[in-house]
Write a protein that holds these residues in place. Structure first.
Motif, PDB file in Angstrom:
ATOM      1  N   THR A  48       0.847  -1.193   0.000  1.00  0.00           N
ATOM      2  CA  THR A  48       0.000   0.000   0.000  1.00  0.00           C
ATOM      3  C   THR A  48       0.881   1.241   0.000  1.00  0.00           C
ATOM      4  O   THR A  48       1.869   1.317   0.729  1.00  0.00           O
ATOM      5  CB  THR A  48      -0.925   0.018   1.220  1.00  0.00           C
ATOM      6  N   ILE A  50       0.987   5.241   0.687  1.00  0.00           N
ATOM      7  CA  ILE A  50       0.329   6.358   1.364  1.00  0.00           C
ATOM      8  C   ILE A  50       1.208   7.594   1.207  1.00  0.00           C
ATOM      9  O   ILE A  50       2.369   7.499   0.827  1.00  0.00           O
ATOM     10  CB  ILE A  50       0.074   6.062   2.861  1.00  0.00           C
ATOM     11  N   LYS A  57       1.575   9.226  -5.494  1.00  0.00           N
ATOM     12  CA  LYS A  57       0.951   7.927  -5.207  1.00  0.00           C
ATOM     13  C   LYS A  57       0.172   7.381  -6.403  1.00  0.00           C
ATOM     14  O   LYS A  57       0.443   6.276  -6.894  1.00  0.00           O
ATOM     15  CB  LYS A  57      -0.015   8.037  -4.003  1.00  0.00           C
ATOM     16  N   GLU A 189      -7.829   4.035  -4.201  1.00  0.00           N
ATOM     17  CA  GLU A 189      -8.819   4.599  -3.270  1.00  0.00           C
ATOM     18  C   GLU A 189     -10.142   3.845  -3.332  1.00  0.00           C
ATOM     19  O   GLU A 189     -11.218   4.441  -3.389  1.00  0.00           O
ATOM     20  CB  GLU A 189      -9.049   6.085  -3.578  1.00  0.00           C
ATOM     21  N   THR A 221      -4.252   4.457  -0.910  1.00  0.00           N
ATOM     22  CA  THR A 221      -5.386   4.832  -0.046  1.00  0.00           C
ATOM     23  C   THR A 221      -4.967   5.938   0.911  1.00  0.00           C
ATOM     24  O   THR A 221      -3.779   6.090   1.223  1.00  0.00           O
ATOM     25  CB  THR A 221      -5.906   3.624   0.753  1.00  0.00           C
ATOM     26  N   HIS A 222      -5.950   6.718   1.341  1.00  0.00           N
ATOM     27  CA  HIS A 222      -5.682   7.702   2.399  1.00  0.00           C
ATOM     28  C   HIS A 222      -6.325   7.256   3.713  1.00  0.00           C
ATOM     29  O   HIS A 222      -6.275   7.986   4.699  1.00  0.00           O
ATOM     30  CB  HIS A 222      -6.205   9.090   1.994  1.00  0.00           C
ATOM     31  N   MET A 224      -6.021   5.125   6.720  1.00  0.00           N
ATOM     32  CA  MET A 224      -4.915   4.437   7.384  1.00  0.00           C
ATOM     33  C   MET A 224      -5.359   3.125   8.043  1.00  0.00           C
ATOM     34  O   MET A 224      -4.595   2.157   8.060  1.00  0.00           O
ATOM     35  CB  MET A 224      -4.268   5.352   8.430  1.00  0.00           C
ATOM     36  N   ALA A 227      -5.426   0.566   5.340  1.00  0.00           N
ATOM     37  CA  ALA A 227      -4.056   0.214   4.957  1.00  0.00           C
ATOM     38  C   ALA A 227      -3.421  -0.717   5.983  1.00  0.00           C
ATOM     39  O   ALA A 227      -2.749  -1.688   5.644  1.00  0.00           O
ATOM     40  CB  ALA A 227      -3.217   1.486   4.803  1.00  0.00           C
ATOM     41  N   ILE A 234       3.921  -1.175   3.729  1.00  0.00           N
ATOM     42  CA  ILE A 234       3.423   0.162   3.435  1.00  0.00           C
ATOM     43  C   ILE A 234       4.589   1.051   3.033  1.00  0.00           C
ATOM     44  O   ILE A 234       5.632   1.057   3.693  1.00  0.00           O
ATOM     45  CB  ILE A 234       2.665   0.764   4.626  1.00  0.00           C
ATOM     46  N   PHE A 236       5.562   4.968   2.365  1.00  0.00           N
ATOM     47  CA  PHE A 236       5.175   6.375   2.532  1.00  0.00           C
ATOM     48  C   PHE A 236       5.928   7.203   1.503  1.00  0.00           C
ATOM     49  O   PHE A 236       7.153   7.259   1.496  1.00  0.00           O
ATOM     50  CB  PHE A 236       5.487   6.857   3.944  1.00  0.00           C
TER      51      PHE A 236
END
Length: 271
Positions: A48, A50, A57, A189, A221-222, A224, A227, A234, A236
């Motif tokens: 994922t 983020i 992203k 999303e 995705t936003h 958390m 996620a 993950i 970032f």
């Protein structure tokens, strides 16, 4: 033109990633969206992405779907170049025919479902295999019914999208993407348009895909919580680069980068 002589014509070895971004660069004029991105996604791994808006992203997914051209580097899928093709012993930018074939191993689910409104759930899942893969309608129907059962939507197979809830439409969209037999699934999303109470049902469907279809997944995705529940790893993103990557537990409970800490604090405060 970029010198691609140092990039392999295909990946070889015992542990070939399903997806590899190798020194990938994406710009819009002077604005750098992705800055020499290097990222491997292993077979059957769910990664994922983020990060704040503008961090690159969604661009990662759009490049994998060949909806965006890259300005540097090479993307590989299942060991073979996606964005380029071999010619006379070197890689050159892929032509349209090569791209069509290469991206057939990639499926994508979008935030707003994008189901065909004039088709039933079953017809939505049959259309691609018939028109693109050349399956008979009988074989396509069998595949579509199997996948609608997998996502818990077989009882709604004769319903049009307008008669389905958001969560139901998203599950049909997942089944439709799976009907094309992709090796890699991209999710952009996919829960952001859903009510909180139905996010869990979509989460469970996605979790079931790895053991049943051995899919490699890359997700943006936003949310958390989503996620953390679903990811193996993950990443970032910040300013076009991977600022930090780790397991969900490590990244959320013990972020190392100050930028990661600031982002997660801001998200938590917003919740």
């Amino acid at each position: 033109m970029e010198d691609l002589s140092s990039f392999p014509l295909e990946l070889t070895g015992p542990d070939i990633p399903m997806v590899r971004f190798m020194n990938v660069r994406k710009t819009y004029g002077d604005f750098v969206v992705l800055d020499n991105l290097n990222l491997d996604v292993a077979p059957s791994e769910l990664v994922t992405v983020i990060g704040p808006s503008g961090s690159g992203k969604t661009t990662v997914l759009r490049m994998l779907m060949t909806l965006e051209k890259i300005n540097g580097g090479v993307i590989y899928v299942d060991g073979k170049p996606l964005t380029h093709m071999p010619k006379n012993g070197v890689l050159v930018p892929a032509d349209a025919k090569y791209l069509r074939k290469a991206r057939s191993s990639i499926g994508m689910c979008f935030q707003h479902f994008n189901l065909f409104p004039h088709m039933t759930a079953l017809q939505n899942c049959m259309e691609g295999p018939v028109q693109v893969l050349g399956l008979s309608r009988q074989d396509a129907r069998g595949r579509a019914e199997e996948l609608l059962s997998l996502v818990g939507m077989i009882d709604k197979k004769d319903q049009h999208p307008a008669r389905l809830s958001g969560g139901q439409q998203q599950r049909v969209a997942i089944a439709r993407a799976l009907a094309m037999r992709p090796k890699v699934m991209l999710f952009d999303e996919v829960t952001s348009a859903l009510d909180p109470e139905v996010i869990g049902e979509v989460t469970n469907v996605i979790k079931d895909l790895v053991p049943k279809h051995k899919l490699t997944m890359l997700m943006v995705t936003h949310q958390m919580g989503f996620a953390r529940d679903i990811s193996d790893r993950i990443c970032f993103f910040y300013a076009g680069k991977i600022e930090e990557q780790n397991s969900p537990d490590e990244l959320f409970t013990n972020p190392q980068s100050k930028r990661t800490q600031q982002f997660l604090s801001a998200v938590k405060a917003a919740d």
